[in-house]
Design a protein around this motif. Structure first.
Motif, PDB file in Angstrom:
ATOM      1  N   CYS A 127       0.852  -1.186   0.000  1.00  0.00           N
ATOM      2  CA  CYS A 127       0.000   0.000   0.000  1.00  0.00           C
ATOM      3  C   CYS A 127       0.888   1.235   0.000  1.00  0.00           C
ATOM      4  O   CYS A 127       1.776   1.369   0.844  1.00  0.00           O
ATOM      5  N   LEU A 128       0.658   2.132  -0.947  1.00  0.00           N
ATOM      6  CA  LEU A 128       1.367   3.393  -1.016  1.00  0.00           C
ATOM      7  C   LEU A 128       0.440   4.497  -0.528  1.00  0.00           C
ATOM      8  O   LEU A 128      -0.697   4.608  -1.001  1.00  0.00           O
TER       9      LEU A 128
ATOM     10  N   ARG B  39       0.364   8.356  -0.431  1.00  0.00           N
ATOM     11  CA  ARG B  39       0.802   9.713  -0.769  1.00  0.00           C
ATOM     12  C   ARG B  39      -0.379  10.371  -1.439  1.00  0.00           C
ATOM     13  O   ARG B  39      -0.697  10.116  -2.595  1.00  0.00           O
TER      14      ARG B  39
ATOM     15  N   VAL C   5       6.102  10.010  -7.112  1.00  0.00           N
ATOM     16  CA  VAL C   5       5.808   8.637  -6.703  1.00  0.00           C
ATOM     17  C   VAL C   5       5.776   7.692  -7.914  1.00  0.00           C
ATOM     18  O   VAL C   5       6.059   6.500  -7.789  1.00  0.00           O
TER      19      VAL C   5
ATOM     20  N   VAL D 144       6.461   3.537  -8.422  1.00  0.00           N
ATOM     21  CA  VAL D 144       5.480   2.542  -8.873  1.00  0.00           C
ATOM     22  C   VAL D 144       6.084   1.659  -9.965  1.00  0.00           C
ATOM     23  O   VAL D 144       5.957   0.423  -9.926  1.00  0.00           O
TER      24      VAL D 144
ATOM     25  N   TRP E   1      -2.756   2.342  -4.093  1.00  0.00           N
ATOM     26  CA  TRP E   1      -2.269   3.705  -3.844  1.00  0.00           C
ATOM     27  C   TRP E   1      -3.427   4.534  -3.308  1.00  0.00           C
ATOM     28  O   TRP E   1      -4.437   4.727  -3.972  1.00  0.00           O
TER      29      TRP E   1
ATOM     30  N   ILE F  13      -4.730   8.070  -2.576  1.00  0.00           N
ATOM     31  CA  ILE F  13      -4.370   9.299  -3.269  1.00  0.00           C
ATOM     32  C   ILE F  13      -5.501  10.317  -3.165  1.00  0.00           C
ATOM     33  O   ILE F  13      -6.666   9.945  -2.965  1.00  0.00           O
TER      34      ILE F  13
ATOM     35  N   VAL G 160      -2.290  -0.665 -10.938  1.00  0.00           N
ATOM     36  CA  VAL G 160      -2.413  -0.049  -9.617  1.00  0.00           C
ATOM     37  C   VAL G 160      -3.887   0.100  -9.272  1.00  0.00           C
ATOM     38  O   VAL G 160      -4.688   0.559 -10.085  1.00  0.00           O
TER      39      VAL G 160
ATOM     40  N   PHE H 160      -6.383   2.157  -7.155  1.00  0.00           N
ATOM     41  CA  PHE H 160      -6.408   3.452  -6.493  1.00  0.00           C
ATOM     42  C   PHE H 160      -7.589   3.554  -5.525  1.00  0.00           C
ATOM     43  O   PHE H 160      -8.702   3.133  -5.846  1.00  0.00           O
TER      44      PHE H 160
END
Length: 347
Positions: free
Chosen positions: A8-9, A11, A21, A25, A39, A41, A55, A57
Motif C-alpha cells: 500500500c502506497l 501519498r 511517486v 510505482v 495507492w 491518493i 495499480v 487506487f
C-alpha cells in the motif's frame, strides 16, 4: 528477502509530489509484477495518475475530514498488506494511516519525521540529506530490498487530450507556456514581471500562452498579467484539465513557472522548465531531470532573510517571506530564456 504480495502506497498530495511517486510505482512493478499495488491518493491527484496500469487506487477526499478517512478505511476493510509505504508526514496522513493494516510500516528517517509520524511506522528509509524529493520517495523501496535505479514516468495521456492541445495554437512559432501561480502565494512572481518576459518572448518570435486552473487566485493573476502585456498572449487559463495540460506540455518548447505542480508535470514529459526559485531550493524541489534553465536565488534568500548561506541551514528549509520572489529580476529570467533560444537554434 521474499517478494511482498501486497503493498500500500500512501501519498495523497500534492500534484508535484504525486509525480515523484510514479517512478517508484514502475520500480515496484518491474521487480514484482505479481504484487498487488494499492495507492491511497487525493481526489484531484487521481485525475492525473489514476489510469496508471497495474495499480488499484483508493481516493481520499481530504475536504471531507473524518468522513473522508472513514471512507478510505471502509474501502480497505478486510485487507492486510505486507507493507505500507507511508510517504506523507502530515498529521492528517499519519492519522489516516492508522486504519491501514500492514505488517511492515515504512516511513521517513528521524530527521524528516514530524506530526506523530514516528508513532505510525515501524521501519524507516535511510537517513540522508541533500536529496531531491523524488530521490527520497524513491528510497521507500530500499527497506524492501530494492534500489530505484531508473527514473521514468510514462503517465498516460489520452488521445483526446492530445487532439485538444493540437487545436489550441498553430505550429508556426515556438511556444512559451506561462503557469504563473503556485498554491503557495509567497512563491508567486509579480504579474508585471511575467508580462515583460512574455513581451520579450513575443519580440523574439515566440507565442506566449497563459495557463492555470479556474480558481479565483489563478484567474486574478492571469488578468493582472494580461492587463500589463503590450502583446496579448493566448489565454487558456481555466480551460484545460490535468490530462490536457500534460498534452500541452508535449507540444510546447518551454514552461515558465514558480515552484508548483505544473513544473513537475512538465518535467515528466521532458519539457524544458524555467523555474523561479527563491522561496524554495531547486536542488530539493526543482524539476528533477534538468534544472539548467531555472533561476536560482535561494542562497540569496537565505542570506537576506536568515543571515546564513543555504549550505548552513537545514535541508529543505523554505524561505516563504513577503518579497522573497522580488530577488528574481526580469533580466535573470530573460537571460535563461535566451539560453534556451541558443540551445534550440543549435540543435
Amino acid at each position: 528477502m521474499s517478494a511482498p504480495a501486497s503493498i500500500c502506497l500512501l501519498r495523497t498530495s500534492a500534484i508535484g509530489d504525486v509525480t515523484h511517486v510514479v517512478p517508484l510505482v514502475h520500480t515496484l512493478r518491474r521487480a514484482w509484477p505479481q504484487a498487488e499495488l494499492t495507492w491511497i491518493i487525493g481526489k484531484l491527484e487521481r485525475k492525473l495518475v489514476g489510469d496508471l496500469p497495474g495499480v488499484d487506487f483508493v481516493t481520499f477526499n481530504k475536504g471531507a475530514g473524518w468522513a473522508g478517512m472513514r471512507e478510505v478505511h471502509a474501502a480497505l476493510k478486510g485487507r492486510r498488506f505486507d507493507a505500507l509505504l507511508q510517504m506523507q508526514v502530515a498529521l492528517r496522513s499519519n492519522l489516516l494511516s492508522l486504519g491501514i493494516k500492514a505488517e511492515r510500516r515504512i516511513g521517513y528517517d528521524h530527521a524528516r519525521a514530524k506530526d506523530l509520524h514516528s508513532l505510525v511506522i515501524n521501519e524507516r528509509i535511510p537517513a540522508r540529506s541533500g536529496e531531491h524529493v523524488l530521490q527520497a520517495i524513491g528510497s521507500f523501496c530500499e527497506p524492501l530490498g530494492l534500489k530505484q535505479a531508473e527514473v521514468r514516468w510514462d503517465i498516460p495521456i489520452p488521445e483526446e487530450a492530445h487532439a485538444w492541445a493540437a487545436q489550441q495554437w498553430p505550429n508556426d512559432k515556438p511556444v512559451l507556456l506561462v503557469s504563473p501561480t503556485s498554491s503557495h502565494a509567497l512563491r508567486n512572481w509579480r504579474p508585471e514581471r511575467y508580462a515583460t518576459v512574455m513581451d520579450h518572448a513575443d519580440a523574439e518570435g515566440w507565442l506566449s500562452v497563459l495557463i492555470g486552473g479556474p480558481s479565483p487566485a489563478e484567474r486574478g493573476m492571469a488578468d493582472a498579467i494580461l492587463a500589463r502585456c503590450k502583446h496579448p498572449p493566448l489565454d487558456l487559463t481555466g480551460k484545460d484539465t490535468l490530462k490536457k495540460l500534460m498534452a500541452m506540455f508535449c507540444r510546447a518548447q518551454l514552461l515558465l513557472t514558480p515552484d508548483s505542480g505544473p513544473m513537475h508535470m512538465a518535467n515528466t514529459v521532458g519539457l524544458k522548465v524555467l523555474g523561479l526559485h527563491a522561496a524554495s531550493n531547486p536542488a530539493r524541489s526543482g524539476p528533477y531531470s534538468d534544472r539548467r534553465w531555472c533561476v536560482d536565488k535561494y542562497d540569496a534568500a537565505t542570506r537576506k532573510y536568515l543571515g546564513k548561506p543555504a549550505s548552513e541551514i537545514p535541508w529543505g528549509s523554505k524561505i516563504e517571506k513577503p518579497g522573497v520572489m522580488d530577488l528574481i529580476e526580469v533580466d535573470d529570467v530573460i537571460e535563461r530564456f535566451e539560453a534556451v533560444c541558443r540551445t534550440d537554434s543549435s540543435q
